[in-house]
Motif scaffolding. Structure first.
Motif, PDB file in Angstrom:
ATOM      1  N   ILE A 230       0.898  -1.319  -0.246  1.00 21.36           N
ATOM      2  CA  ILE A 230       0.183  -0.271  -0.353  1.00 21.36           C
ATOM      3  C   ILE A 230       0.993   1.230  -0.263  1.00 21.36           C
ATOM      4  O   ILE A 230       1.682   1.498   1.126  1.00 21.36           O
ATOM      5  CB  ILE A 230      -0.966   0.162   1.009  1.00 21.36           C
ATOM      6  N   PHE A 231       0.984   2.158  -1.002  1.00 20.14           N
ATOM      7  CA  PHE A 231       0.962   3.746  -0.966  1.00 20.14           C
ATOM      8  C   PHE A 231       0.114   4.408  -0.099  1.00 20.14           C
ATOM      9  O   PHE A 231      -0.888   4.518  -0.697  1.00 20.14           O
ATOM     10  CB  PHE A 231       1.752   3.664  -2.165  1.00 20.14           C
ATOM     11  N   TYR A 232       0.803   4.647   0.494  1.00 17.94           N
ATOM     12  CA  TYR A 232      -0.058   5.346   1.543  1.00 17.94           C
ATOM     13  C   TYR A 232      -0.193   7.749   1.154  1.00 17.94           C
ATOM     14  O   TYR A 232       1.007   7.537   0.969  1.00 17.94           O
ATOM     15  CB  TYR A 232       0.163   6.000   3.281  1.00 17.94           C
ATOM     16  N   ALA A 233      -1.615   8.334   0.562  1.00 23.64           N
ATOM     17  CA  ALA A 233      -1.477   9.246   0.303  1.00 23.64           C
ATOM     18  C   ALA A 233      -2.414  10.770   0.577  1.00 23.64           C
ATOM     19  O   ALA A 233      -3.154  10.284   1.223  1.00 23.64           O
ATOM     20  CB  ALA A 233      -1.981   9.403  -1.303  1.00 23.64           C
ATOM     21  N   ASP A 234      -2.109  11.246   1.318  1.00 28.01           N
ATOM     22  CA  ASP A 234      -2.308  12.202   1.969  1.00 28.01           C
ATOM     23  C   ASP A 234      -2.887  13.407   1.735  1.00 28.01           C
ATOM     24  O   ASP A 234      -3.711  14.440   2.212  1.00 28.01           O
ATOM     25  CB  ASP A 234      -1.678  12.730   3.173  1.00 28.01           C
ATOM     26  N   GLY A 235      -2.721  13.760   0.219  1.00 31.94           N
ATOM     27  CA  GLY A 235      -2.874  15.277  -0.576  1.00 31.94           C
ATOM     28  C   GLY A 235      -4.436  15.416  -0.956  1.00 31.94           C
ATOM     29  O   GLY A 235      -5.130  16.030  -0.479  1.00 31.94           O
ATOM     30  N   HIS A 236      -5.311  13.924  -1.684  1.00 33.79           N
ATOM     31  CA  HIS A 236      -6.514  14.312  -1.859  1.00 33.79           C
ATOM     32  C   HIS A 236      -7.327  14.411  -0.515  1.00 33.79           C
ATOM     33  O   HIS A 236      -8.793  15.158  -0.466  1.00 33.79           O
ATOM     34  CB  HIS A 236      -6.459  13.069  -2.456  1.00 33.79           C
ATOM     35  N   THR A 237      -7.303  13.185   0.636  1.00 36.81           N
ATOM     36  CA  THR A 237      -7.832  12.974   1.749  1.00 36.81           C
ATOM     37  C   THR A 237      -6.851  12.508   2.405  1.00 36.81           C
ATOM     38  O   THR A 237      -5.746  11.866   1.933  1.00 36.81           O
ATOM     39  CB  THR A 237      -9.218  12.069   1.065  1.00 36.81           C
ATOM     40  N   ASP A 238      -7.139  12.097   3.810  1.00 34.76           N
ATOM     41  CA  ASP A 238      -6.285  12.128   5.037  1.00 34.76           C
ATOM     42  C   ASP A 238      -5.881  10.741   4.072  1.00 34.76           C
ATOM     43  O   ASP A 238      -6.873   9.530   4.998  1.00 34.76           O
ATOM     44  CB  ASP A 238      -6.816  11.999   5.924  1.00 34.76           C
ATOM     45  N   LYS A 239      -4.395   9.885   4.697  1.00 35.32           N
ATOM     46  CA  LYS A 239      -4.103   8.380   4.469  1.00 35.32           C
ATOM     47  C   LYS A 239      -4.983   7.666   3.227  1.00 35.32           C
ATOM     48  O   LYS A 239      -5.942   6.769   4.177  1.00 35.32           O
ATOM     49  CB  LYS A 239      -4.429   7.799   5.909  1.00 35.32           C
ATOM     50  N   GLN A 240      -5.208   8.500   1.740  1.00 35.59           N
ATOM     51  CA  GLN A 240      -5.992   7.247   1.287  1.00 35.59           C
ATOM     52  C   GLN A 240      -4.839   6.552   0.832  1.00 35.59           C
ATOM     53  O   GLN A 240      -3.373   6.518   0.788  1.00 35.59           O
ATOM     54  CB  GLN A 240      -6.214   8.124   0.028  1.00 35.59           C
ATOM     55  N   MET A 241      -4.746   5.123   0.542  1.00 35.68           N
ATOM     56  CA  MET A 241      -4.904   3.554   0.264  1.00 35.68           C
ATOM     57  C   MET A 241      -4.559   3.172  -0.997  1.00 35.68           C
ATOM     58  O   MET A 241      -5.569   3.109  -1.492  1.00 35.68           O
ATOM     59  CB  MET A 241      -5.194   2.481   1.507  1.00 35.68           C
ATOM     60  N   ILE A 242      -3.509   3.388  -2.628  1.00 36.24           N
ATOM     61  CA  ILE A 242      -3.365   3.051  -3.028  1.00 36.24           C
ATOM     62  C   ILE A 242      -2.629   1.743  -3.637  1.00 36.24           C
ATOM     63  O   ILE A 242      -1.114   1.546  -2.541  1.00 36.24           O
ATOM     64  CB  ILE A 242      -2.362   4.020  -3.681  1.00 36.24           C
ATOM     65  N   PRO A 243      -3.650   0.834  -3.435  1.00 35.37           N
ATOM     66  CA  PRO A 243      -3.232  -0.690  -3.512  1.00 35.37           C
ATOM     67  C   PRO A 243      -1.929  -0.885  -4.873  1.00 35.37           C
ATOM     68  O   PRO A 243      -2.287  -0.286  -5.896  1.00 35.37           O
ATOM     69  CB  PRO A 243      -4.047  -2.274  -3.555  1.00 35.37           C
ATOM     70  N   ILE A 244      -0.568  -2.236  -4.708  1.00 37.70           N
ATOM     71  CA  ILE A 244      -0.277  -2.329  -5.446  1.00 37.70           C
ATOM     72  C   ILE A 244       0.257  -3.754  -5.426  1.00 37.70           C
ATOM     73  O   ILE A 244       0.706  -4.264  -4.505  1.00 37.70           O
ATOM     74  CB  ILE A 244       1.378  -1.496  -5.006  1.00 37.70           C
ATOM     75  N   ILE A 245      -0.884  -4.789  -6.282  1.00 34.91           N
ATOM     76  CA  ILE A 245      -0.176  -5.900  -6.351  1.00 34.91           C
ATOM     77  C   ILE A 245       0.670  -6.024  -7.906  1.00 34.91           C
ATOM     78  O   ILE A 245       0.850  -5.635  -8.691  1.00 34.91           O
ATOM     79  CB  ILE A 245      -1.705  -6.514  -7.008  1.00 34.91           C
ATOM     80  N   SER A 246       1.307  -7.628  -6.864  1.00 32.58           N
ATOM     81  CA  SER A 246       2.124  -8.275  -7.905  1.00 32.58           C
ATOM     82  C   SER A 246       1.481  -9.374  -8.876  1.00 32.58           C
ATOM     83  O   SER A 246       0.850  -9.819  -7.946  1.00 32.58           O
ATOM     84  CB  SER A 246       3.169  -8.749  -7.503  1.00 32.58           C
ATOM     85  N   TYR A 247       1.441  -8.985 -10.187  1.00 35.86           N
ATOM     86  CA  TYR A 247       0.435 -10.361 -10.985  1.00 35.86           C
ATOM     87  C   TYR A 247       0.914 -10.736 -12.483  1.00 35.86           C
ATOM     88  O   TYR A 247       1.704  -9.520 -12.963  1.00 35.86           O
ATOM     89  CB  TYR A 247      -0.445  -9.095 -11.090  1.00 35.86           C
ATOM     90  N   ASN A 248       1.098 -12.092 -12.240  1.00 35.10           N
ATOM     91  CA  ASN A 248       2.092 -12.642 -13.692  1.00 35.10           C
ATOM     92  C   ASN A 248       2.795 -11.681 -13.799  1.00 35.10           C
ATOM     93  O   ASN A 248       3.343 -11.699 -15.433  1.00 35.10           O
ATOM     94  CB  ASN A 248       1.840 -12.730 -14.700  1.00 35.10           C
ATOM     95  N   GLY A 249       4.562 -11.264 -13.123  1.00 34.10           N
ATOM     96  CA  GLY A 249       4.991 -10.420 -13.814  1.00 34.10           C
ATOM     97  C   GLY A 249       5.024  -9.058 -13.673  1.00 34.10           C
ATOM     98  O   GLY A 249       6.184  -7.823 -14.327  1.00 34.10           O
ATOM     99  N   LYS A 250       3.745  -9.121 -13.547  1.00 29.58           N
ATOM    100  CA  LYS A 250       3.409  -7.346 -14.126  1.00 29.58           C
ATOM    101  C   LYS A 250       3.115  -6.568 -12.287  1.00 29.58           C
ATOM    102  O   LYS A 250       2.558  -7.201 -11.902  1.00 29.58           O
ATOM    103  CB  LYS A 250       2.739  -6.985 -14.970  1.00 29.58           C
ATOM    104  N   THR A 251       3.657  -5.433 -12.337  1.00 33.74           N
ATOM    105  CA  THR A 251       2.983  -5.144 -11.244  1.00 33.74           C
ATOM    106  C   THR A 251       1.907  -3.757 -11.856  1.00 33.74           C
ATOM    107  O   THR A 251       1.971  -2.828 -12.193  1.00 33.74           O
ATOM    108  CB  THR A 251       4.032  -4.046 -10.784  1.00 33.74           C
ATOM    109  N   ILE A 252       0.480  -3.861 -11.032  1.00 37.56           N
ATOM    110  CA  ILE A 252      -0.615  -3.272 -11.197  1.00 37.56           C
ATOM    111  C   ILE A 252      -0.648  -1.949  -9.545  1.00 37.56           C
ATOM    112  O   ILE A 252      -0.711  -2.762  -8.941  1.00 37.56           O
ATOM    113  CB  ILE A 252      -2.139  -4.747 -11.538  1.00 37.56           C
ATOM    114  N   CYS A 253      -1.181  -1.167  -9.879  1.00 35.16           N
ATOM    115  CA  CYS A 253      -1.313  -0.317  -9.491  1.00 35.16           C
ATOM    116  C   CYS A 253      -2.423   0.458  -9.707  1.00 35.16           C
ATOM    117  O   CYS A 253      -3.588   1.300 -10.103  1.00 35.16           O
ATOM    118  CB  CYS A 253      -0.364   0.893  -8.926  1.00 35.16           C
ATOM    119  N   PHE A 254      -3.622   0.068  -8.001  1.00 32.58           N
ATOM    120  CA  PHE A 254      -5.172   0.853  -8.430  1.00 32.58           C
ATOM    121  C   PHE A 254      -5.146   2.032  -7.961  1.00 32.58           C
ATOM    122  O   PHE A 254      -4.863   2.336  -6.734  1.00 32.58           O
ATOM    123  CB  PHE A 254      -5.544  -0.414  -7.711  1.00 32.58           C
ATOM    124  N   MET A 255      -4.209   2.619  -8.824  1.00 30.79           N
ATOM    125  CA  MET A 255      -5.036   4.585  -8.639  1.00 30.79           C
ATOM    126  C   MET A 255      -5.085   4.998  -7.750  1.00 30.79           C
ATOM    127  O   MET A 255      -5.326   6.920  -7.139  1.00 30.79           O
ATOM    128  CB  MET A 255      -4.454   5.281 -10.029  1.00 30.79           C
TER     129      MET A 255
END
Length: 285
Positions: free
Chosen positions: A185-210
């Motif tokens: 998880i990448f935590y980001a505070d600019g939009h709202t406090d402690k927004q969580m951006i999931p980062i998933i390893s999938y079939n050799g790729k890194t998928i980020c839910f933005m």
């Protein structure tokens, strides 16, 4: 592991609000507005099938609000949560975990529905654990005046009242549901406090839910920050850090709110990080 895009419905938002101080003559090139200055927005969630767990990231805005409420957002298209789940052979009862990037209504509203006789609310995923983090929960349940209209108590409190609410423990690293997954998880505070951006390893790729760190492909330039962000001067360094890492490591960025671009990659250029290429979910998943 398998990944599935879950389209929960499209709506429209004011283009000026979505791009803050950026002039319309610029953002209209990538996100064209209609005659009411509204641009197309998606509520695209992500479903992770991993062993016996079925994890849904965000839920869209749901359908329990009033016609007046939805009238502000100009709903369009035919996508729904149920139709999208059924497309892949699933139903709400199958969901074991719902992970919220944050609790604004367009990310959490679909988690709660009217009960049978419309006298109160109940979880829309009766067998699921709901995952937030304690700092963001406090922020959302005691909202500041700027975000009060986005944190609706009927979307949030029934999760706790049902006993299904759980908090991510940042320190333990397994996040309660992802002990067998390569998940961070990448935590980001600019939009709202402690927004969580999931980062998933999938079939050799890194998928980020933005989520709302990068709402659309048109928001890639660092100063292109939403007027909805509570701390835009935090958003910019957060975007810079994340997008530079994404460019350097060939991340695939899954866009929740871009109605026309599902997944993108970015690259370093003389002007900074910019769009590299665009994919449909079926090309990657």
């Amino acid at each position: 592991m398998k990944l599935y895009p879950i389209e929960t419905g499209n709506f429209k938002l004011d283009g000026g609000a979505m791009f803050g101080v950026v002039p319309k003559t610029i953002w209209n090139k990538t996100n064209p507005a209609d005659n009411n200055n509204l641009i197309d927005i998606a509520a695209r969630c992500l479903l992770i099938e991993d062993g016996n767990r079925l994890i849904l990231i965000d839920t869209g805005m749901g359908d329990k609000q009033s016609d007046k409420f939805f009238g502000y957002y100009s709903l369009w298209g035919s996508h729904t949560m149920d139709k999208s789940l059924a497309k892949y052979g699933f139903a709400r009862e199958d969901i074991t975990d719902v992970f919220f990037t944050h609790l604004h209504f367009d990310h959490s509203g679909g988690a709660v529905q009217w009960n049978k006789d419309k006298t109160g609310y109940e979880p829309a995923f009766k067998n699921a654990k709901f995952w937030s983090n304690e700092d963001h929960w406090k922020w959302a349940t005691k909202p500041n005046p700027r975000e009060k209209a986005s944190f609706l108590s009927e979307n949030i409190l029934p999760m706790q009242e049902s006993g299904q609410l759980h908090f991510i423990n940042k320190a333990d690293g397994d996040y309660g549901f992802a002990s067998e997954m390569d998940f961070s998880i990448f935590y980001a505070d600019g939009h709202t406090d402690k927004q969580m951006i999931p980062i998933i390893s999938y079939n050799g790729k890194t998928i980020c839910f933005m989520a709302d760190l990068l709402p659309t492909a048109g928001h890639i330039p660092i100063p292109y920050v939403m007027g909805y962000d509570t701390r835009p001067l935090l958003t910019m360094p957060e975007k810079t850090k994340f997008l530079e890492e994404a460019a350097n490591n060939n991340y695939y960025l899954f866009l929740e709110h871009d109605a026309h671009n599902e997944i993108i990659r970015v690259q370093q250029t003389e002007k900074g990080v910019r769009l590299k290429d665009v994919f449909k979910s079926e090309d990657i998943f």
